[in-house]
Design a protein around this motif. Structure first.
Motif, PDB file in Angstrom:
ATOM      1  N   ASP A 134      38.500  39.179  38.833  1.00  0.00           N
ATOM      2  CA  ASP A 134      38.406  39.534  37.414  1.00  0.00           C
ATOM      3  C   ASP A 134      39.555  38.955  36.608  1.00  0.00           C
ATOM      4  O   ASP A 134      39.897  39.483  35.546  1.00  0.00           O
ATOM      5  N   SER A 157      31.859  35.857  35.902  1.00  0.00           N
ATOM      6  CA  SER A 157      32.726  36.797  35.192  1.00  0.00           C
ATOM      7  C   SER A 157      31.842  37.739  34.393  1.00  0.00           C
ATOM      8  O   SER A 157      30.731  37.375  33.987  1.00  0.00           O
ATOM      9  N   ASP A 188      39.870  42.832  30.193  1.00  0.00           N
ATOM     10  CA  ASP A 188      39.175  43.025  31.452  1.00  0.00           C
ATOM     11  C   ASP A 188      38.279  44.251  31.357  1.00  0.00           C
ATOM     12  O   ASP A 188      38.205  44.915  30.328  1.00  0.00           O
TER      13      ASP A 188
END
Length: 374
Positions: A134, A157, A188
């Motif tokens: 990530d 992703s 994130d």
């Protein structure tokens, strides 16, 4: 487990019969999968479906790399884990699950994160790498070592409702061709959130392309970036071209020695003016010379809170007067992003603000651990 890599046991033949019936796979193709070694880096949201489907498909050797442990907040999307595995090593827990699914394969659990020290050796032993991380630092590391050793790798992703996926293979465009520098303002999943099914969707695509590549079948994601919008169920593909200026492509042997590209700090880490751990935050509040402030939205506040006043972040600039005279304002939100912004705003106005590091997620983890230890 049948260690003979050139034949199938009776149970293997039965297990993989639906593959073997496919003309595009057949017995020869299934043997290719049995003889393959795939390195899966990251055992989280993406790594869960990737590992499950590769194991079920009969990929003979899987190596899982992840230094994290299972957390309750993982269970919304990391389907390889169960509630009673919270606190366990992710790779160890995942390995046990995969061997229950398919005892005919070999699974290695590497309980550490990918680093410049271990990346070369891990990549060198694999036939193909699947990136289930990530962060951009790990992706540049994977890319450079795969370029140097001529290894294919599958990238994905995810964030919120959106995902990306691509296959980078020798001779084609690489990750540095697509992202010469890490994009700015990267959030994130911890700070931006993610719909639980999205890593399943992208992870299945990764596993699909990995299997097809090993079988020598057409892989449309090679030299193409697939953009997935799960909110509107839209898929779009962008063709990738190899860059003449890419150092990793033009001189693959030196790629691992390239300067490490690191992603900009996520919003939770930028501008940590005053941050306290959950334990420190709790003690500071108990001191009594401060005010607790929830800067989340109304719906979040109504659903769950730990007390204090409530001023949503977007209303805070207009309501600063309500906090004048307070010695210290202890701000909290879900993950620490909004509370960090609130503290920055307070300090710009000469007020003393402190943010709960990791937000309510960290607070609840700390509270759970305290209860378990008592």
């Amino acid at each position: 487990m049948n260690d003979n890599k050139t034949t199938f046991s009776a149970s293997e033949w039965l297990r993989y019969t639906r593959h073997i019936q496919l003309p595009e796979v057949g017995a020869a193709g299934q043997l290719k999968l049995k003889q393959a070694h795939i390195l899966v880096i990251g055992a989280g949201g993406l790594g869960s479906p990737v590992a499950l489907y590769l194991a079920a498909a009969g990929v003979g050797h899987l190596t899982l790399v992840d230094g994290d442990v299972v957390d309750t907040s993982n269970l919304q999307r990391q389907i390889i884990f169960e509630h009673d595995q919270v606190g366990q090593s992710k790779t160890t827990a995942a390995r046990a699950r995969l061997l229950r699914l398919n005892p005919e394969i070999c699974v290695d659990a590497v309980e550490t994160f990918l680093t410049p020290d271990n990346a070369g050796e891990l990549v060198a032993t694999a036939d193909l790498v699947v990136d289930c991380t990530d962060n951009f630092s790990a992706r540049y590391l994977i890319n450079d070592h795969c370029c140097a050793r001529g290894k294919p790798w599958v990238f994905a992703s995810i964030q919120k409702f959106f995902g990306q996926c691509a296959l980078f293979a020798p001779g084609g465009a690489c990750f540095r061709c697509l992202f010469p520098e890490a994009p700015a303002n990267v959030e994130d999943c911890n700070s931006a959130g993610v719909i639980g099914v999205l890593p399943g969707l992208l992870g299945v695509l990764q596993a699909n392309e990995a299997i097809k590549y090993l079988l020598g079948l057409p892989t449309p994601l090679q030299n193409n970036l697939l953009l997935v919008d799960a909110l509107h169920l839209e898929f779009r593909s962008i063709q990738l071209t190899r860059s003449d200026d890419c150092a990793a492509c033009n001189n693959p042997a030196s790629a691992p020695e390239l300067p490490r590209q690191t992603a900009p700090l996520c919003a939770a880490d930028r501008g940590k003016h005053s941050v306290l751990s959950p334990a420190e935050f709790r003690e500071r509040f108990r001191a009594g010379d401060c005010v607790l402030l929830d800067v989340r939205g109304p719906a979040e506040r109504q659903a769950f809170h730990i007390g204090g006043r409530h001023i949503p972040l977007d209303e805070l600039p207009q309501r600063l007067a309500e906090l004048e005279g307070e010695e210290t304002v202890l701000c909290y939100c879900q993950s620490g992003v909004r509370s960090g912004k609130a503290v920055a705003l307070l300090q710009q106005q000469g007020l003393n603000g402190v943010s709960l590091d990791g937000g309510l997620l960290a607070w609840l983890r700390c509270s759970r651990e305290s209860l378990e230890n008592n």
